[in-house]
Scaffold this motif. Structure first.
Motif, PDB file in Angstrom:
ATOM      1  N   THR A  53     -24.511 -39.659 -12.184  1.00 29.13           N
ATOM      2  CA  THR A  53     -25.898 -39.218 -12.349  1.00 29.13           C
ATOM      3  C   THR A  53     -26.430 -38.638 -11.047  1.00 29.13           C
ATOM      4  O   THR A  53     -27.064 -37.575 -11.028  1.00 29.13           O
ATOM      5  CB  THR A  53     -26.784 -40.384 -12.812  1.00 29.13           C
ATOM      6  OG1 THR A  53     -26.248 -40.909 -14.023  1.00 29.13           O
ATOM      7  CG2 THR A  53     -28.213 -39.942 -13.025  1.00 29.13           C
ATOM      8  N   PHE A  54     -26.167 -39.338  -9.934  1.00 28.99           N
ATOM      9  CA  PHE A  54     -26.605 -38.847  -8.624  1.00 28.99           C
ATOM     10  C   PHE A  54     -25.962 -37.505  -8.296  1.00 28.99           C
ATOM     11  O   PHE A  54     -26.633 -36.587  -7.807  1.00 28.99           O
ATOM     12  CB  PHE A  54     -26.277 -39.884  -7.550  1.00 28.99           C
ATOM     13  CG  PHE A  54     -26.538 -39.423  -6.154  1.00 28.99           C
ATOM     14  CD1 PHE A  54     -27.829 -39.170  -5.725  1.00 28.99           C
ATOM     15  CD2 PHE A  54     -25.502 -39.244  -5.267  1.00 28.99           C
ATOM     16  CE1 PHE A  54     -28.076 -38.744  -4.435  1.00 28.99           C
ATOM     17  CE2 PHE A  54     -25.734 -38.820  -3.978  1.00 28.99           C
ATOM     18  CZ  PHE A  54     -27.030 -38.577  -3.562  1.00 28.99           C
ATOM     19  N   ALA A  55     -24.676 -37.362  -8.572  1.00 26.63           N
ATOM     20  CA  ALA A  55     -23.973 -36.108  -8.277  1.00 26.63           C
ATOM     21  C   ALA A  55     -24.520 -34.953  -9.103  1.00 26.63           C
ATOM     22  O   ALA A  55     -24.743 -33.853  -8.579  1.00 26.63           O
ATOM     23  CB  ALA A  55     -22.480 -36.278  -8.534  1.00 26.63           C
ATOM     24  N   VAL A  56     -24.774 -35.183 -10.381  1.00 22.95           N
ATOM     25  CA  VAL A  56     -25.300 -34.123 -11.248  1.00 22.95           C
ATOM     26  C   VAL A  56     -26.721 -33.742 -10.834  1.00 22.95           C
ATOM     27  O   VAL A  56     -27.058 -32.552 -10.769  1.00 22.95           O
ATOM     28  CB  VAL A  56     -25.231 -34.565 -12.732  1.00 22.95           C
ATOM     29  CG1 VAL A  56     -26.013 -33.629 -13.626  1.00 22.95           C
ATOM     30  CG2 VAL A  56     -23.781 -34.650 -13.183  1.00 22.95           C
ATOM     31  N   LYS A  57     -27.559 -34.735 -10.514  1.00 22.46           N
ATOM     32  CA  LYS A  57     -28.925 -34.443 -10.071  1.00 22.46           C
ATOM     33  C   LYS A  57     -28.947 -33.674  -8.760  1.00 22.46           C
ATOM     34  O   LYS A  57     -29.719 -32.726  -8.598  1.00 22.46           O
ATOM     35  CB  LYS A  57     -29.721 -35.741  -9.921  1.00 22.46           C
ATOM     36  CG  LYS A  57     -30.167 -36.330 -11.236  1.00 22.46           C
ATOM     37  CD  LYS A  57     -30.839 -37.675 -11.158  1.00 22.46           C
ATOM     38  CE  LYS A  57     -31.567 -38.015  -9.927  1.00 22.46           C
ATOM     39  NZ  LYS A  57     -32.210 -39.334  -9.942  1.00 22.46           N
ATOM     40  N   THR A  58     -28.074 -34.047  -7.829  1.00 22.01           N
ATOM     41  CA  THR A  58     -28.020 -33.354  -6.540  1.00 22.01           C
ATOM     42  C   THR A  58     -27.527 -31.925  -6.718  1.00 22.01           C
ATOM     43  O   THR A  58     -28.066 -30.993  -6.115  1.00 22.01           O
ATOM     44  CB  THR A  58     -27.114 -34.112  -5.560  1.00 22.01           C
ATOM     45  OG1 THR A  58     -27.599 -35.450  -5.425  1.00 22.01           O
ATOM     46  CG2 THR A  58     -27.092 -33.458  -4.204  1.00 22.01           C
ATOM     47  N   PHE A  59     -26.527 -31.736  -7.554  1.00 23.53           N
ATOM     48  CA  PHE A  59     -26.016 -30.390  -7.797  1.00 23.53           C
ATOM     49  C   PHE A  59     -27.077 -29.521  -8.473  1.00 23.53           C
ATOM     50  O   PHE A  59     -27.266 -28.360  -8.100  1.00 23.53           O
ATOM     51  CB  PHE A  59     -24.745 -30.446  -8.643  1.00 23.53           C
ATOM     52  CG  PHE A  59     -24.118 -29.105  -8.857  1.00 23.53           C
ATOM     53  CD1 PHE A  59     -23.539 -28.416  -7.799  1.00 23.53           C
ATOM     54  CD2 PHE A  59     -24.111 -28.525 -10.112  1.00 23.53           C
ATOM     55  CE1 PHE A  59     -22.965 -27.177  -7.988  1.00 23.53           C
ATOM     56  CE2 PHE A  59     -23.543 -27.279 -10.312  1.00 23.53           C
ATOM     57  CZ  PHE A  59     -22.964 -26.603  -9.251  1.00 23.53           C
ATOM     58  N   ALA A  60     -27.799 -30.082  -9.437  1.00 24.61           N
ATOM     59  CA  ALA A  60     -28.862 -29.325 -10.108  1.00 24.61           C
ATOM     60  C   ALA A  60     -29.972 -28.969  -9.121  1.00 24.61           C
ATOM     61  O   ALA A  60     -30.497 -27.840  -9.135  1.00 24.61           O
ATOM     62  CB  ALA A  60     -29.424 -30.132 -11.277  1.00 24.61           C
ATOM     63  N   ALA A  61     -30.326 -29.892  -8.238  1.00 18.29           N
ATOM     64  CA  ALA A  61     -31.354 -29.613  -7.235  1.00 18.29           C
ATOM     65  C   ALA A  61     -30.897 -28.527  -6.268  1.00 18.29           C
ATOM     66  O   ALA A  61     -31.692 -27.672  -5.861  1.00 18.29           O
ATOM     67  CB  ALA A  61     -31.697 -30.889  -6.473  1.00 18.29           C
ATOM     68  N   SER A  62     -29.615 -28.536  -5.902  1.00 23.31           N
ATOM     69  CA  SER A  62     -29.117 -27.518  -4.979  1.00 23.31           C
ATOM     70  C   SER A  62     -29.103 -26.138  -5.636  1.00 23.31           C
ATOM     71  O   SER A  62     -29.402 -25.135  -4.987  1.00 23.31           O
ATOM     72  CB  SER A  62     -27.735 -27.881  -4.461  1.00 23.31           C
ATOM     73  OG  SER A  62     -26.798 -27.878  -5.511  1.00 23.31           O
ATOM     74  N   LEU A  63     -28.770 -26.083  -6.917  1.00 23.26           N
ATOM     75  CA  LEU A  63     -28.823 -24.797  -7.626  1.00 23.26           C
ATOM     76  C   LEU A  63     -30.259 -24.290  -7.746  1.00 23.26           C
ATOM     77  O   LEU A  63     -30.516 -23.089  -7.593  1.00 23.26           O
ATOM     78  CB  LEU A  63     -28.190 -24.923  -9.011  1.00 23.26           C
ATOM     79  CG  LEU A  63     -26.678 -25.054  -9.044  1.00 23.26           C
ATOM     80  CD1 LEU A  63     -26.186 -25.172 -10.484  1.00 23.26           C
ATOM     81  CD2 LEU A  63     -26.012 -23.874  -8.362  1.00 23.26           C
ATOM     82  N   LEU A  64     -31.191 -25.198  -8.001  1.00 26.09           N
ATOM     83  CA  LEU A  64     -32.605 -24.808  -8.052  1.00 26.09           C
ATOM     84  C   LEU A  64     -33.062 -24.302  -6.687  1.00 26.09           C
ATOM     85  O   LEU A  64     -33.768 -23.293  -6.595  1.00 26.09           O
ATOM     86  CB  LEU A  64     -33.463 -25.990  -8.505  1.00 26.09           C
ATOM     87  CG  LEU A  64     -34.969 -25.750  -8.546  1.00 26.09           C
ATOM     88  CD1 LEU A  64     -35.307 -24.673  -9.572  1.00 26.09           C
ATOM     89  CD2 LEU A  64     -35.691 -27.051  -8.868  1.00 26.09           C
ATOM     90  N   GLU A  65     -32.652 -24.975  -5.637  1.00 20.75           N
ATOM     91  CA  GLU A  65     -33.005 -24.560  -4.275  1.00 20.75           C
ATOM     92  C   GLU A  65     -32.413 -23.195  -3.951  1.00 20.75           C
ATOM     93  O   GLU A  65     -33.065 -22.353  -3.338  1.00 20.75           O
ATOM     94  CB  GLU A  65     -32.516 -25.603  -3.282  1.00 20.75           C
ATOM     95  CG  GLU A  65     -32.932 -25.338  -1.887  1.00 20.75           C
ATOM     96  CD  GLU A  65     -34.409 -25.502  -1.674  1.00 20.75           C
ATOM     97  OE1 GLU A  65     -34.936 -24.850  -0.746  1.00 20.75           O
ATOM     98  OE2 GLU A  65     -35.044 -26.263  -2.413  1.00 20.75           O
ATOM     99  N   LEU A  66     -31.189 -22.957  -4.369  1.00 19.86           N
ATOM    100  CA  LEU A  66     -30.552 -21.664  -4.147  1.00 19.86           C
ATOM    101  C   LEU A  66     -31.292 -20.566  -4.905  1.00 19.86           C
ATOM    102  O   LEU A  66     -31.527 -19.477  -4.377  1.00 19.86           O
ATOM    103  CB  LEU A  66     -29.083 -21.719  -4.578  1.00 19.86           C
ATOM    104  CG  LEU A  66     -28.228 -20.507  -4.264  1.00 19.86           C
ATOM    105  CD1 LEU A  66     -28.117 -20.307  -2.757  1.00 19.86           C
ATOM    106  CD2 LEU A  66     -26.843 -20.676  -4.869  1.00 19.86           C
TER     107      LEU A  66
END
Length: 161
Positions: free
Chosen positions: A30-43
């Protein structure tokens, strides 16, 4: 084992939880998926805003991500302090003394980082390498120093930072 799987209805076979999937694994995924989604949003935000070097915004999310939101706030506080200290020291550099002053500053920050605990240590580390990442390129191209400092400041303290 194969006989048990063969006699199991297809719907319950898909819903059966694998043996390796426990609570810790679920929290980690869950943490990995949330962090990856946040990084894509940031990008996406960095590209939308037309910021210089959007890839650094993507990386910043992974640097500051923590499993608990309180830890992110604490790390962000020291990230802000370290970035501001490094930017101020980078402004004070002049000419031939730049490399020696950067070396002394990094020594001080490294010593301080070893002396304190937790995210304060991270703040000192950030203050040390901010001087190197801002001061040296700014000294090589003084006309672009202000733009460089603003872009590095935005990367480190932007929405992902």
């Amino acid at each position: 084992m194969k006989a048990a799987v063969a006699s199991m209805p297809l719907g319950s076979w898909f819903l059966k939880k694998p043996d390796w999937f426990d609570h810790q694994t679920g929290v980690g995924l869950t943490f990995a998926v949330k962090t990856f989604a946040a990084s894509l949003l940031e990008l996406y935000i960095a590209f939308w805003a037309g910021l210089e070097d959007p890839r650094w915004f993507f990386l910043t999310v992974f640097v500051v991500s923590q499993p608990d939101s309180g830890l992110v706030l604490a790390k962000s506080f020291y990230r802000i302090l370290g970035t501001i200290a490094g930017q101020l020291v980078a402004l004070a550099q002049y000419g031939e003394l730049l490399v020696a002053a950067v070396a002394v500053w990094i020594c001080f920050c490294s010593f301080a980082a070893r002396s304190v605990c937790n995210f304060a240590s991270y703040g000192f580390q950030l203050a040390g390498y901010t001087v190197a990442s801002v001061g040296i390129p700014a000294a090589l191209a003084p006309t672009g120093a202000y733009d460089l400092m603003l872009s590095r400041f935005a990367v480190r303290l932007g929405p992902g930072g």
